[in-house]
Every structure is written in C-alpha cells, then in structure tokens.
Design a protein around this motif. Sequence first.
Motif, PDB file in Angstrom:
ATOM      1  N   SER A 201      16.515  -3.289   9.549  1.00 15.08           N
ATOM      2  CA  SER A 201      17.630  -4.107   9.218  1.00 15.08           C
ATOM      3  C   SER A 201      17.301  -5.379   9.419  1.00 15.08           C
ATOM      4  O   SER A 201      17.586  -5.963   9.368  1.00 15.08           O
ATOM      5  CB  SER A 201      18.843  -3.207   9.239  1.00 15.08           C
TER       6      SER A 201
ATOM      7  N   LEU B 189      14.223  -6.564   8.980  1.00 14.45           N
ATOM      8  CA  LEU B 189      13.575  -6.912   8.038  1.00 14.45           C
ATOM      9  C   LEU B 189      14.435  -8.167   7.460  1.00 14.45           C
ATOM     10  O   LEU B 189      14.040  -9.451   7.184  1.00 14.45           O
ATOM     11  CB  LEU B 189      14.280  -6.031   7.528  1.00 14.45           C
ATOM     12  N   ILE B 190      15.738  -8.405   8.248  1.00 13.80           N
ATOM     13  CA  ILE B 190      16.292  -9.616   8.103  1.00 13.80           C
ATOM     14  C   ILE B 190      15.627 -10.844   9.150  1.00 13.80           C
ATOM     15  O   ILE B 190      15.746 -11.849   8.346  1.00 13.80           O
ATOM     16  CB  ILE B 190      17.537  -9.412   8.546  1.00 13.80           C
TER      17      ILE B 190
ATOM     18  N   TYR C 142      12.797 -11.152   9.233  1.00 16.13           N
ATOM     19  CA  TYR C 142      11.588 -11.181   9.058  1.00 16.13           C
ATOM     20  C   TYR C 142      10.692 -13.219   8.823  1.00 16.13           C
ATOM     21  O   TYR C 142       9.917 -13.013  10.118  1.00 16.13           O
ATOM     22  CB  TYR C 142      11.299 -10.731   7.764  1.00 16.13           C
TER      23      TYR C 142
ATOM     24  N   TYR D  71      11.081 -14.960  11.078  1.00 11.01           N
ATOM     25  CA  TYR D  71      11.857 -15.205  12.168  1.00 11.01           C
ATOM     26  C   TYR D  71      11.532 -16.333  12.976  1.00 11.01           C
ATOM     27  O   TYR D  71      12.280 -16.884  14.310  1.00 11.01           O
ATOM     28  CB  TYR D  71      10.927 -14.138  12.880  1.00 11.01           C
TER      29      TYR D  71
ATOM     30  N   SER E 110      17.784 -16.787   9.553  1.00 13.95           N
ATOM     31  CA  SER E 110      17.014 -15.732  10.125  1.00 13.95           C
ATOM     32  C   SER E 110      17.712 -14.869  11.341  1.00 13.95           C
ATOM     33  O   SER E 110      17.921 -14.107  10.787  1.00 13.95           O
ATOM     34  CB  SER E 110      15.714 -15.464   9.433  1.00 13.95           C
TER      35      SER E 110
ATOM     36  N   ALA F  70      20.452 -12.016  11.346  1.00 13.17           N
ATOM     37  CA  ALA F  70      19.582 -10.884  11.881  1.00 13.17           C
ATOM     38  C   ALA F  70      20.532 -10.512  13.155  1.00 13.17           C
ATOM     39  O   ALA F  70      21.183  -8.992  13.046  1.00 13.17           O
ATOM     40  CB  ALA F  70      18.382 -10.716  12.462  1.00 13.17           C
TER      41      ALA F  70
ATOM     42  N   ALA G 231      23.024 -11.966   6.267  1.00 12.34           N
ATOM     43  CA  ALA G 231      21.829 -10.981   5.961  1.00 12.34           C
ATOM     44  C   ALA G 231      21.058 -11.729   5.150  1.00 12.34           C
ATOM     45  O   ALA G 231      19.991 -11.073   4.628  1.00 12.34           O
ATOM     46  CB  ALA G 231      22.555  -9.977   5.634  1.00 12.34           C
TER      47      ALA G 231
ATOM     48  N   ALA H 188      17.370 -12.513   4.597  1.00 15.20           N
ATOM     49  CA  ALA H 188      15.938 -11.966   4.272  1.00 15.20           C
ATOM     50  C   ALA H 188      15.115 -11.547   3.034  1.00 15.20           C
ATOM     51  O   ALA H 188      15.895 -12.819   1.971  1.00 15.20           O
ATOM     52  CB  ALA H 188      16.650  -9.549   4.997  1.00 15.20           C
TER      53      ALA H 188
ATOM     54  N   VAL I 275      13.714  -7.361   0.604  1.00 21.13           N
ATOM     55  CA  VAL I 275      15.018  -6.651   1.820  1.00 21.13           C
ATOM     56  C   VAL I 275      16.493  -6.552   0.697  1.00 21.13           C
ATOM     57  O   VAL I 275      16.929  -5.438   1.099  1.00 21.13           O
ATOM     58  CB  VAL I 275      14.585  -7.714   2.452  1.00 21.13           C
ATOM     59  N   SER I 276      17.111  -7.441   0.494  1.00 20.96           N
ATOM     60  CA  SER I 276      18.874  -8.152  -0.009  1.00 20.96           C
ATOM     61  C   SER I 276      18.690  -6.713  -0.769  1.00 20.96           C
ATOM     62  O   SER I 276      19.660  -6.456  -1.068  1.00 20.96           O
ATOM     63  CB  SER I 276      18.488  -9.190  -0.079  1.00 20.96           C
TER      64      SER I 276
END
Lengths: 113, 807
Positions: free
Chosen positions: B145, B148-149, B151, B153, B158, B162, B235, B238, B242-243
């Motif tokens: 997770s 993914l959050i 992602y 970057y 983000s 994360a 979060a 993301a 993903v959310s």
Amino acid sequence: MEIVMCFVIGFLFMAAVYLMLSKSLLRIIIGTGILSHGAHLLLLTMGGLRGSAPPVVSPGVTNYADPLPQALILTAIVISFGVTAFFLVLAYRSYQELETDNMNLMRGSEDYD
Amino acid sequence: MPFVYFIFLPMLVALVIPFLFKKVRGIHTGWFVLVVPVALFGIYTTLLPMVQDGESNTSSFDWIPSLGISFISYIDGLSLLFSLLITGIGALVVLYSIFYLDRTREQLGNFYVYLLLFMAAMLGVVQSDHLISLYFFWELTSISSFLLIGYWYKRDRSRFGALKSMIITVFGGLSMLGGFVMLSIMGDTYSIRELIAQAPDLSNHSWFIWSLVLVLLGAFTKSAQFPFYIWLPDAMEAPTPVSAYLHSATMVKAGLYLVARFTPIYASSEVWIWLVTGVGLITLFWGSFFALKQTDLKAILAFSTVSQLGLIMSLLGAGAISFHSGIEDNTIFKYAAFAAIFHLVNHATFKGSLFMIAGIIDHETGTRDIRKLGGLMSLMPISFTIAMIGSFSMAGLPLFNGFLSKEMFLTGMLSILEFDLFAFGTWGILFPVIAWIASVFTFVYSFYFVFRTFTGKYKPELLPKKAHEAPIGMLISPAILGTLVIAIFFIPNLIGDALVKPAVMAIQPYLYTSPTDIKINIAAWHGFLEPELWMTVGIIVAGCLLYWTLTKWQPIYSKFPNWLSLNRLYDSLMYISEVETNRLSRFYMTGYMRSYLVYMFTGIVLLTISTVFIKDAFNISFARLAPIRFYELIIVLVLIACTMTILLAKSRLTSIIALGAVGYTVALFFVIFNAPDLALTQLVIETVSVALFLLAFYHLPKLNRHENRIKFRLGNALVAIGVGVTVTIVALSAHSQKLMPSISSYYEETVYTKAGGGNIVNVILVDYRGFDTLFEIAVLAIASLGIISMIKLRLTKKKEVNRIENE
C-alpha cells in the motif's frame, strides 16, 4: 606493601585520566603512557609481591616471585609500546597535515551535520 | 484442492509483469493482469456451496517446521467472503485501471507488480489460520500500500501520504504482533482455530487484556478508526484505482476482518465490547461530520469511508454482546453481526463505484475540487446515474442496498438499550442517538457529493479540460458495481444466504452449527410500528433540511481551531521526533573527544563503585602482605613526584622528561620486586619511547609553540580522582579476596625437567604460552608497517582532488 602499591596505582590512573582529558594531543599520549604503567604495576601487585628471588631456577631457592604476571606484563609492555609508537607517529602526521595539536580544533567536519 | 498455493499466484504473476511491460508494448499490461483476479474469483466461487453447508477447507505448507510456523489457508464463510471481495473488486479495478492509466506515459510495470503483490498479501491475511503468517501478510499489505500510494513518487504530497500511512499502519502492525505473541504464549499455539477453541481459559490469563488492546490497535490503525484515521485522507494521493481498491473495498477492511475473526476469542471481555463499539461509533460520527468540510471529491469519499468503517466496527462490537447471556433471548445481537457483514459487502459495492466515478470526473475534467465542478449531469449522464445510485445507497435510501443495511444498523444500535450488563444500562442510550446523528450527516454529505458535482451551474472557465463523458471501458466497472447495489436491494436474501450467513457463523461459532440455523430474513419493510422506520424518516427529513441550508452553516467548519486537529498532532509528533531528537543527540554528541572520555570514565566509575557497595564487596585484608621496606617508600615518593611534575609542568619538554623518569622508576620497581626481564625491557622501551616523544615534540608547528600549563578544570579533576579511587578500591578488594593459590608452582617445578630452561619467565613466553608471543610479534609488525605507510603514503587533499578529476 601491596596496599601502598594499590594507592600508587590509583594515583597513576588519576594522573593518566587527568592528562587524557586535556586538549593537547601530546599530553593525551603521555596520559596513555602513564595509564599503561599503572596497569603493568597493577598486574604485578595483584600477583603478590612476596617472592624473595627472581624467577630463575637456582639451587636451594624455593620462594620465587610469581613468574606468570611477569610474562603477562612483558607481553603488555611490548604491545603498549607498539601502540604508543603508532599513536605518536599518527600525532606527528596530524601536526603536519592539520597544523594543530589542539583536540578541540579537531572536531568532525560540519558538512556531515 | 490446496488453496494455500492460490494465495501466491498473484505474486508469481507479478514476477513476469515487468517483462511483459517491456517486451509487449502494444498491449496494455493490465489485460495480462486481469486474468489473475478473474481466474481466482472463479475458483473461489466454486467454494460457495461448501461454506453454505457450514464446512471449511484447510490446506497448508510448512515454512519453518522447527518453529512450528507454516502457511495455513483456512477457508470458511468469513475468509471466502473476503476472498471474493478481494478478487471480485480486484478484477473490476484492474479493468478500470486499464482505461484510467495511460499505456505510454505511466510506469505500468511498477503499478501492476505492486497491485498483484497487494492482492496476494490481502488473500493471505484473510485466509491465514496461523498468527505469524497472518502478520507476515499484514505487513506486506502495508508495504504494497505504501508503494501504491507513492506511485507518483515525484509529487511531494504522494510521498508524504505514503510515509504517513506507512508509519501509522506499521505502528499498529507491530502492536498487533505483540498481541499475537502474547496470545500464542497464552494458548501455546499459533493456530487461530485452536485459540478460539480454548477461548474460555484464555480470558482468565493476566495478559488477556493486554493482548486484546494490542490486537485492537492493529485493527484500528489499519481500518482507519478514530484517532488513527488521519492517514486515509492523505492516502488519496494514490491513483484512483488504488483508492477504490485498497482504501475502500479491501485493505481498510483488514482491520474489520481481524476484529470479526478474533471476536470469538475476545468477546467475553467487557473491554472488547466497549472499545470496538465505542470507537466505531466515535469514528462513524467524526468521519461523517468532517466529510462535509472537504472540498476534494476523494477526500469526501475518504472521510465517508472512515465513517462507514466505524459503522461496521460498532456493529461488530454490538454483535460480540451475543456471547453474553445477559438477556434471555439475545437473537437481536446476533442481528448486529449479520448487519456488519451485510453492510461490509454493500459498502464495498457502492464505495468502489463512487471512487471510480470520482476518478472519471478527475480524468475528464482535470479537477476534483467540488467548488469548480457543477452541472455535469447533461454532459456525463452515465456517470451521473452511477454516482446517484452509489450516493443514495450510501445515504441509506430505499431501492438501494444501503437502505437495508442501515435499517439493520439502527436495529442493532437500538437493541443495545436492552442490554444491561457492563454499565450499558446507563450509557446505552447514547448509542442509538449518536448513530442517528451520524446517519443524518451521512445523508447530507452523500447529497453534497452527488448534487454539487452534477447539478447546478456548469463552470467551464474553471476546468482545465472540456468535460465530456468517459470512454465506455472506464464505465464498465462502476456500472457493474452500481447494478449490484440495486440488485442486492431486490434479492438481499440470496446474498444473505450465500455469503453473509456462513460469515456470521465464523464470527459466532458457539451459537450455530450450520449457516441454516441463522434465522434472519432481510426485509425492506418492517411495518409501521417499528422504530427503525421512523428513525429513517427522521434522517431523511433532517438530512434534507440540513442540505438545503448547507451554505448557511458550512462556515462553522472554518471556526474549528486548526491547532486542535489530529493531523496537527501527527505533524508535531513527526517534527518532534525529527528535530527534537536531532537536537537532543547534538546536545550530548558534542564532537569533542573530551566529552566522550568524560562519559566513559564517569560510566565506569559509577557502575563499578555502585556495584562494589551494592554487593558489599569492599574489604581490606592485612594478611599475606609483603613487608614495606624503606627504599621502596623512597621509590614510591619519586614516582609520585615525577607524576606530579608531568601534571604541573609548564613546558611539554619537561613533561616528556618526567614521563621518562616515571618509566625508569617503574623499571626500578621491577628490579626490587624480582623481575629482571621486565626491568630490562622497561628500560630499553622507555628510552625508545622518550626518543619518539621528543621527535614528535620537535616537529610541533611553530604557531603552537607557546607553552602553557594545563588549565586546572574542576570537572576533569573530579573525574580523574573518581577513576583513581575506583581503581584503588577494586585493587584493594581484589587483592584481599584471593580465593585460590597461583598455578605458578607448576611452572617452577617443571621448567627445567620438562622445558629444559632456567629462566621461568622466558620459558613461559616461548614455551608454555608461546602463542601470546607470536601474536605480540604480529602486533609489532603491524605497528611498524602502519607507521611506514603513514609516513610514505602522502595523498594530500589537493592531490586527491586532482587525481579524481584526471580519472
């Protein structure tokens, strides 16, 4: 005599620690020298000082000084000499490179903070 | 079939995804990924008849057999329900992401690897029957997770989100591990089923409450309960798939799963019921209240998720009451567990679709800010329809599945009134009241979400893109979920019998022997006399009133002091841990060698002296002492005088000479104490050392030649005296308590007969203990080599820089 020696050794340790806390590099190394003297005397004292003859076999003698601490001290003397010599040259080199023997000026670089 | 291997299927596929992404550029990588959840969903569907009969499937393979650690897949109603959610919603999310993420611009390889890793971890969490492997998968969900959050970057937000979610969930995960370890020690097993079997014995153990609280910490942090919900809104940075997947349908429900799974173990405790129900209700209210403050579509949904998770949590807590025989007929509390599971399914359907709609709006208009949106109804009719279905279901309106579960929720909360154990008789009235107020706010933010976005005035000048309907592929997944929302309303008992009842049986194993024993029939209509109906009517009336006057009272949110928020608390915690600990370590890590020496010496002194006095080890014995001779005292005085000279000398030269004098005095001691070899060595070595010291002195740089005494410093003197005293005390005590005689008599007897030598010391050095000498020679060799290389190798900084530049 052992009790007197205990106090002498304590005094040597005290002097050594006091020197090691000073800021001159040379004095710190002198302090380590005194510290090793104190340690050697401590080894000897703890072995007992009652022997009446050196530990060399000779006819008729039964009361030798304890040979084992002496062997240990001999080893320790040589090792501490090696280390002291190394430290001294290290100090000599750092004089040449850093042009100071003041420990307070030899802090880690601020860049790493 | 050994279902334990299917857990690892997504991981195996994740291994080949990067190659597919690199080699097959023409096809969106997501299509390959889609096969996995679809296949798994199909496989798990075949288990439905099995769990309906109340049976389960167990398979395992050993991981660390010597420690009793293995992967055990235990599939009963609860595990299967979650597995179907994970794979089902997973398939829809992957399908949605194929259209959401651009094939050419995004690092799809990374995305799908993380997603598959997460899927495997989640399946592992819900199917594990082993505490340690459950924890293993639990942390894997946190890590995937986190990935993914973060992602995207390159965005600050983000990375911040994360990190925040990672810190909070890992904090909870570690607490949970503590609880698990306690539990496994109490029950002497790692298996959850075996622990459930011995639950009555466990509750008497003194660690029981500790493990309960620690396990709950894990569940609360993962499921974003108060006050740990703060990671969930952050979060939302993301990608939207993903959310939708992690932060609405699956990962945040891992905590609910944990509570449901451990209910049979802990439900006998009052603390459990109060904590789970209470925290759930607080979260429900808090989340629904603050959802209206948000202006970001995904933030509204995040707070709504927090609130709905609280709702399910409080129902699970109320369901735990059924373990107590406080009242004669406690069927009503069995109802609560049923309602929790039923709402869990419903929430996954409508919240998943709402997130996907929020993603579509973001994708097609370029913004998620509700203040810039409006009037999209005619431009995006299909999205509007789906969003309306989801929102109305969330608000609990009839014709949608949220209505059914909300009715059951109100029933469950009302039933707490009838429970009079554990002070519920006094405080129980709060539960339905808070639940009702929270439901009103839920109603308002559901309307806020859908009508502020889709009705009102279209504001094209504020939008980065020209709004238009999403591509059909993107709409498939939310449409399927929206269809489910309505379908469940009309055929609730089909879902109830197939999925919910077997799951409830897993939560309340003592009460039932088979899922068919659960006599609960979901009905949309209770009759006019039931209080739930009038509560729902009240919610709708109050909700409509509040929504119409929203612009009038919404400004009160800005009146809440900013410094009181939990995010602020988290930020200051982070600030303190970073800045203050840095300051603290700088306070004692001064960089001066003197400070460190002082720490060390003080530590030695304090430890030794206190040990000597605590253990009462100090004593002086005057037996077996050598006599004191006059000339010995003279040498002692000389030694002390030389040492004092070093301390007080103004010039360094004096102190070097005095050090030489100390060395020679020590050699004299060796002479009078019958150590000729030592005396010889000491004399020679002292001479060489003094020469070396003089060499070093001679090369002192000119600028520092000015001589001065050591400045007297009281602190240094105290430390030095302390060390001296310590050494003396230790030496006196050690000498006075010799326990056994020396072994040297052996050397004296055998030195000539066995070793063929007369000098005992030398024979010890080269014969009895020759190894010491060997390595002492090595020390000297190393020291001399070191000295040579120090003098010969002269890479100054400047030369070094030049050398590096030339290369």
